[in-house]
Design a protein around this motif. Structure first.
Motif, PDB file in Angstrom:
ATOM      1  N   GLY A  29     -37.693 -12.478 -31.241  1.00 14.15           N
ATOM      2  CA  GLY A  29     -36.405 -13.176 -31.206  1.00 14.15           C
ATOM      3  C   GLY A  29     -35.195 -12.290 -31.107  1.00 14.15           C
ATOM      4  O   GLY A  29     -34.052 -12.779 -31.186  1.00 14.15           O
ATOM      5  N   GLY A  30     -35.379 -10.979 -30.922  1.00 15.72           N
ATOM      6  CA  GLY A  30     -34.217 -10.100 -30.847  1.00 15.72           C
ATOM      7  C   GLY A  30     -34.606  -8.641 -30.687  1.00 15.72           C
ATOM      8  O   GLY A  30     -35.562  -8.316 -29.984  1.00 15.72           O
ATOM      9  N   ALA A  31     -33.855  -7.753 -31.354  1.00 18.07           N
ATOM     10  CA  ALA A  31     -34.139  -6.321 -31.274  1.00 18.07           C
ATOM     11  C   ALA A  31     -33.512  -5.628 -32.472  1.00 18.07           C
ATOM     12  O   ALA A  31     -32.594  -6.148 -33.103  1.00 18.07           O
TER      13      ALA A  31
ATOM     14  N   VAL B  89     -31.475 -12.941 -30.165  1.00 18.18           N
ATOM     15  CA  VAL B  89     -31.270 -13.413 -28.789  1.00 18.18           C
ATOM     16  C   VAL B  89     -30.365 -14.635 -28.748  1.00 18.18           C
ATOM     17  O   VAL B  89     -29.415 -14.692 -27.953  1.00 18.18           O
ATOM     18  N   SER B  90     -30.633 -15.628 -29.576  1.00 21.49           N
ATOM     19  CA  SER B  90     -29.860 -16.875 -29.529  1.00 21.49           C
ATOM     20  C   SER B  90     -28.386 -16.630 -29.853  1.00 21.49           C
ATOM     21  O   SER B  90     -27.500 -17.217 -29.225  1.00 21.49           O
ATOM     22  N   GLU B  91     -28.112 -15.737 -30.808  1.00 25.96           N
ATOM     23  CA  GLU B  91     -26.720 -15.435 -31.163  1.00 25.96           C
ATOM     24  C   GLU B  91     -26.010 -14.696 -30.032  1.00 25.96           C
ATOM     25  O   GLU B  91     -24.847 -14.984 -29.727  1.00 25.96           O
ATOM     26  N   LEU B  92     -26.701 -13.760 -29.397  1.00 23.62           N
ATOM     27  CA  LEU B  92     -26.105 -13.020 -28.279  1.00 23.62           C
ATOM     28  C   LEU B  92     -25.841 -13.931 -27.091  1.00 23.62           C
ATOM     29  O   LEU B  92     -24.837 -13.784 -26.391  1.00 23.62           O
ATOM     30  N   SER B  93     -26.749 -14.866 -26.861  1.00 21.91           N
ATOM     31  CA  SER B  93     -26.572 -15.820 -25.765  1.00 21.91           C
ATOM     32  C   SER B  93     -25.286 -16.604 -25.941  1.00 21.91           C
ATOM     33  O   SER B  93     -24.497 -16.757 -24.996  1.00 21.91           O
ATOM     34  N   GLY B  94     -25.037 -17.082 -27.150  1.00 22.95           N
ATOM     35  CA  GLY B  94     -23.816 -17.814 -27.421  1.00 22.95           C
ATOM     36  C   GLY B  94     -22.581 -16.933 -27.370  1.00 22.95           C
ATOM     37  O   GLY B  94     -21.522 -17.335 -26.864  1.00 22.95           O
ATOM     38  N   LEU B  95     -22.708 -15.702 -27.869  1.00 20.97           N
ATOM     39  CA  LEU B  95     -21.571 -14.779 -27.907  1.00 20.97           C
ATOM     40  C   LEU B  95     -21.089 -14.419 -26.517  1.00 20.97           C
ATOM     41  O   LEU B  95     -19.874 -14.374 -26.258  1.00 20.97           O
ATOM     42  N   PHE B  96     -22.023 -14.179 -25.595  1.00 19.61           N
ATOM     43  CA  PHE B  96     -21.657 -13.732 -24.256  1.00 19.61           C
ATOM     44  C   PHE B  96     -21.631 -14.851 -23.218  1.00 19.61           C
ATOM     45  O   PHE B  96     -21.240 -14.628 -22.073  1.00 19.61           O
ATOM     46  N   GLY B  97     -22.065 -16.041 -23.602  1.00 16.22           N
ATOM     47  CA  GLY B  97     -22.037 -17.161 -22.674  1.00 16.22           C
ATOM     48  C   GLY B  97     -23.014 -17.021 -21.526  1.00 16.22           C
ATOM     49  O   GLY B  97     -22.712 -17.412 -20.388  1.00 16.22           O
TER      50      GLY B  97
END
Length: 263
Positions: free
Chosen positions: A54-56, A22-30
């Motif tokens: 924390g993700g999928a 989740v945290s990485e996707l949040s940063g990737l997509f803004g």
């Protein structure tokens, strides 16, 4: 970016990496982590992903079918190898029928140097790909548009296919298994493909190495209902022995083209 576009990009990342955070996707997509969690909730409910802490992770069940725009980016090298092999099998002036697979799109791209082909298909993507080709007869089966698949299915599609007789049916699938035969993710697709097989003098299965030893939800046909299998990587010794025993011709590209999908 639309939410649907973002979810498709998340699916592409899942296809490549098998899991997302989740945290990485949040940063990737803004976007906020809460937005990403909602995306993952939707993908989980659709059966495309499985939520984890924390993700999928990717749902790798063969009966789960990804949207067309995601599938067409999977194992692109393998599909290109198959397309090059199929191109050598199709003669000028022939009548062929193609299913709505991503492999079929690669095949028609490879066939564009052929003359006077007649192509019958229930694939919207194939119809669009051939919209600028001159000298061919390109025929739609008709039918009901299946959401997210760019495919025409249902009784009208079956009726349309039944009115033709072709030289070659070139189809793909979701699973190839020694015991269960050839399978797909959806009964409507299986029904259409069964009708395509009945319309053809020669029946060709064009399926990459990821389809072997998988079983999907809906049965299309038995392995002996196919005349030829075209794949990207040489199948195992067990498969090659089976093909030889049953008189099924197997055409393959390479012993191993270094594709991680097939390792």
């Amino acid at each position: 970016m639309l939410a649907a576009e973002r979810r498709n990009m998340i699916l592409e990342k899942l296809q490549d990496e098998k899991k997302v955070v989740v945290s990485e996707l949040s940063g990737l997509f803004g976007v906020s982590e809460e937005t990403i969690r909602r995306d993952l909730d939707k993908l989980d409910k659709e059966g495309l992903a499985v939520k984890s802490y924390g993700g999928a992770i990717l749902n790798e069940n063969a009966s789960i079918d990804m949207p067309f725009n995601v599938r067409k980016k999977r194992n692109m090298k393998g599909k290109q190898i198959i397309a090059q092999l199929v191109e050598k099998l199709v003669g000028e002036g022939e009548h062929i029928i193609l299913d709505p697979s991503t492999t079929a799109v690669a095949i028609v791209k490879a066939l564009k140097n052929r003359k006077r082909l007649t192509v019958i298909t229930n694939s919207i993507e194939v119809l669009v790909e051939l919209s600028d080709v001159s000298g061919w007869d390109v025929i739609s089966t008709g039918g009901t548009l299946k959401e997210n698949y760019l495919a025409l299915v249902g009784p009208k599609a079956v009726e349309g296919i039944n009115s033709f007789n072709v030289d070659k049916a070139i189809l793909s699938c979701k699973g190839i298994d020694l015991a269960k035969g050839i399978t797909d993710a959806n009964e409507m697709f299986s029904q259409v493909k069964q009708t395509m097989l009945k319309s053809a003098k020669q029946r060709i299965l064009a399926a990459d190495c990821t389809k072997f030893n998988n079983v999907a939800f809906s049965h299309i046909c038995g392995l002996t209902d196919i005349d030829m299998i075209v794949t990207d990587v040489r199948p195992s010794a067990e498969w090659m022995a089976y093909f030889a025993e049953k008189g099924i011709k197997c055409v393959y590209g390479e012993e191993n083209h270094g594709n991680s999908f097939c390792q």
